[in-house]
Design an enzyme around this catalytic site. Structure first.
Site, short mmCIF file in Angstrom:
data_model
loop_
_atom_site.label_atom_id
_atom_site.label_comp_id
_atom_site.label_asym_id
_atom_site.label_seq_id
_atom_site.Cartn_x
_atom_site.Cartn_y
_atom_site.Cartn_z
N SER A 257 27.79 -34.46 12.40
CA SER A 257 27.36 -35.85 12.23
C SER A 257 26.17 -36.10 13.14
CB SER A 257 28.49 -36.80 12.58
OG SER A 257 28.71 -36.75 13.98
N LYS A 258 25.65 -37.30 13.06
CA LYS A 258 24.48 -37.71 13.86
C LYS A 258 24.63 -37.34 15.33
CE LYS A 258 21.39 -39.49 11.33
NZ LYS A 258 20.30 -38.56 11.28
N ARG A 259 25.88 -37.40 15.77
CA ARG A 259 26.16 -37.10 17.17
C ARG A 259 25.65 -35.71 17.58
NH1 ARG A 259 31.11 -35.88 18.75
NH2 ARG A 259 31.81 -35.78 16.61
#
Ligand code: GLU
Length: 501
Positions: A257-259
């Site tokens: 994910s973006k993380r």
């Protein structure tokens, strides 16, 4: 086993509902590589039957991603081909006809269950702690009842009849034999009430019509595959070979994910990654050549790729490795190519990380060719080029007074070093790296300073930076006049104890 002599027909079939993420593009890349290896065809098909979620910018991003990574396709939208159209919304009639033919042959039926009734059913099942499952009630509706519902404006779908008992198995190239119990599968919708097919129906028909030999796609589709096999069976057609590629997880083994950094290929482009580095990196997400080789160019990947070596365990997305790989690609690229690659980044507006707006665009390419070798080895990202090279392009630099002294130097010593460096700069000729170096070394000796003590303030004065490329080559590239001005400016900064406003 895929012999590299059998040409494959493979497709990348994205749904334009969001910017394609790395996992999605990896599918395209694996397909492309296999098609090029076997002399087969790589087909792009846009699966846009979910009109509510259709997003035009996503469709644009799909083609931009393919283009950026050099994944040219043989058949597809825009380009056309023997099975055009390659956009599903333009093939609607085929799906409607096919769904009706299954009703005709008794493999499917019309269903007039309303969404509210389906909700109520699910609610009852939840309360009874049963898995949510359509109960097949439409099977018992007569043609007359369906007709009445149709007239009353109720939504009518077409559902495939699924046997209540038994199992479906198939051989997946990556996972081996996969079996699903039919208990887990209900009579599912193949044609929606808006007369659009579901993904299940549409892609099976298209893969068949387009002669697809291998369906390479993300692991998340594996549980839908029994449905696809049942559709094949209902039509009496042969399924393709299935290749479900593993999930991609972050380094912490959670879903990417973006993380974990950027998740779309285009974001990597915009962040200054080289296309070949990203290509190489993506190729290793779930595949390996069987030894420790990591840096492979496109041709090598095409030569060595094999679907039999796709891993069945999740691939780990390591963004530090990608950065390292990018640095390797930058170092290995030619000066000409690097110039080509950094130019658009340097020419971005200053607010977007480009050179200061005071630098005239288009920037001086010949000058860039001269200075880029000085930083070539150090660049890890193309976006770093602006801050690494800015002092070559701007008229003046403004170092801070406290940055000017070198190690173990007080303000007085720094001042006298800069003043003498300035005098030398005014007269030294030719203004060439080697000559500059011997003259400045001689000056240091004369002043009884360590060479580094003299060079440090000169570096900061002429570049505005504590870390900069080799000093004398840098000075020669900046040019004598600008070096004189910058040294004068530094002397003044030290004298007044402040940076010019
Ligand atoms: N349209 C589907 C997607 O976007 C394609 C899945 C498949 O390759 O069958 O993921």
């Amino acid at each position: 086993m895929t012999s590299s002599t059998t040409p494959v027909r493979v497709r990348y079939a994205p749904s334009p509902t969001g910017i394609p993420h790395i996992g999605n593009i990896r599918t395209a890349l694996f397909c492309w590589v296999l098609a090029r290896q076997t002399g087969g065809q790589f087909i792009v098909r846009i699966e846009d039957t979910d009109r509510a979620r259709y997003d035009n910018s996503a469709e644009k991003a799909i083609f931009e991603s393919l283009d950026w990574l050099g994944l040219d396709y043989d058949e597809g939208p825009i380009k056309g081909g023997p099975h055009a159209p390659y956009t599903q919304s333009e093939r609607q009639q085929k799906y409607v006809e096919a769904a009706l033919s299954l009703v005709e042959s008794g493999h499917a039926y019309f269903d007039d269950t309303t969404p509210e009734q389906l909700d109520a059913l699910r609610e009852r099942q939840r309360a009874a702690k049963q898995p949510p499952r359509y109960d097949g009630r439409g099977r018992h509706r007569s043609p007359g009842e369906i007709e009445e519902s149709r007239k009353a404006g109720l939504p009518i779908t077409v559902r495939l009849k699924v046997a209540e008992f038994g199992s479906v198995s198939f051989q997946d190239t990556v996972r081996g034999k996969v079996t699903f119990d039919l208990k887990e599968i209900d009579d599912f919708v193949i044609l929606k009430s808006d007369q659009m097919p579901t993904y299940h129906l549409a892609h099976v028909l298209d893969d068949h019509a387009m002669g697809i030999t291998h369906v390479i796609r993300g692991d998340e589709w594996i549980s839908s595959t029994p449905r696809h096999l049942m559709i094949h069976q209902a039509f009496g057609i042969e399924p393709p070979i299935y290749v479900h590629v593993p999930l991609i997880l972050g380094k912490d083994r959670s879903k990417l994910s973006k993380r974990h950094g950027a998740t779309s290929a285009l974001e990597y482009r915009d962040r200054g990654f080289m296309q070949d580095a990203v290509f190489n990196f993506i190729s290793l997400l779930g595949w390996s050549p069987g030894d420790d080789t990591e840096i492979m160019n496109r041709d090598e990947i095409v030569k060595r790729f094999s679907i039999d070596r796709i891993n069945d365990s999740p691939a780990i997305f390591d963004s530090e490795k990608l950065e390292w790989m990018n640095g390797v690609y930058i170092r290995n690229t030619s000066k000409e190519h690097l110039v080509e690659a950094v130019l658009p980044f340097l020419e971005r507006p200053e607010s977007e990380g480009g050179l200061p707006d005071s630098v005239v665009r288009p920037i001086d390419r010949a000058y860039l060719e001269r200075v880029i070798p000085l930083v070539h080895e150090r660049l890890k990202l193309l976006t770093e080029a602006s801050e690494t090279l800015d002092f070559f392009f701007v008229d003046s630099v403004n170092p801070k007074a406290e940055e000017l002294p070198g190690r173990n130097m007080d303000a007085e010593m720094t001042s006298s070093a800069l003043a003498s460096a300035l005098e030398l700069c005014k007269t030294v000729t030719p203004f060439e790296p080697q000559h500059l170096e011997s003259e400045y070394r001689a000056l240091a000796e004369k002043m009884e300073m360590k060479p580094g003590q003299l060079f440090s303030p000169v570096r900061v004065a002429t570049t505005g930076k504590v870390f900069a490329p080799p000093l004398f080559e840098t000075m020669a590239a900046i040019g004598q006049d600008r070096c004189i001005e910058r040294l004068e400016n530094a002397v003044e900064i030290l004298r007044s104890g402040a940076t010019a406003p």
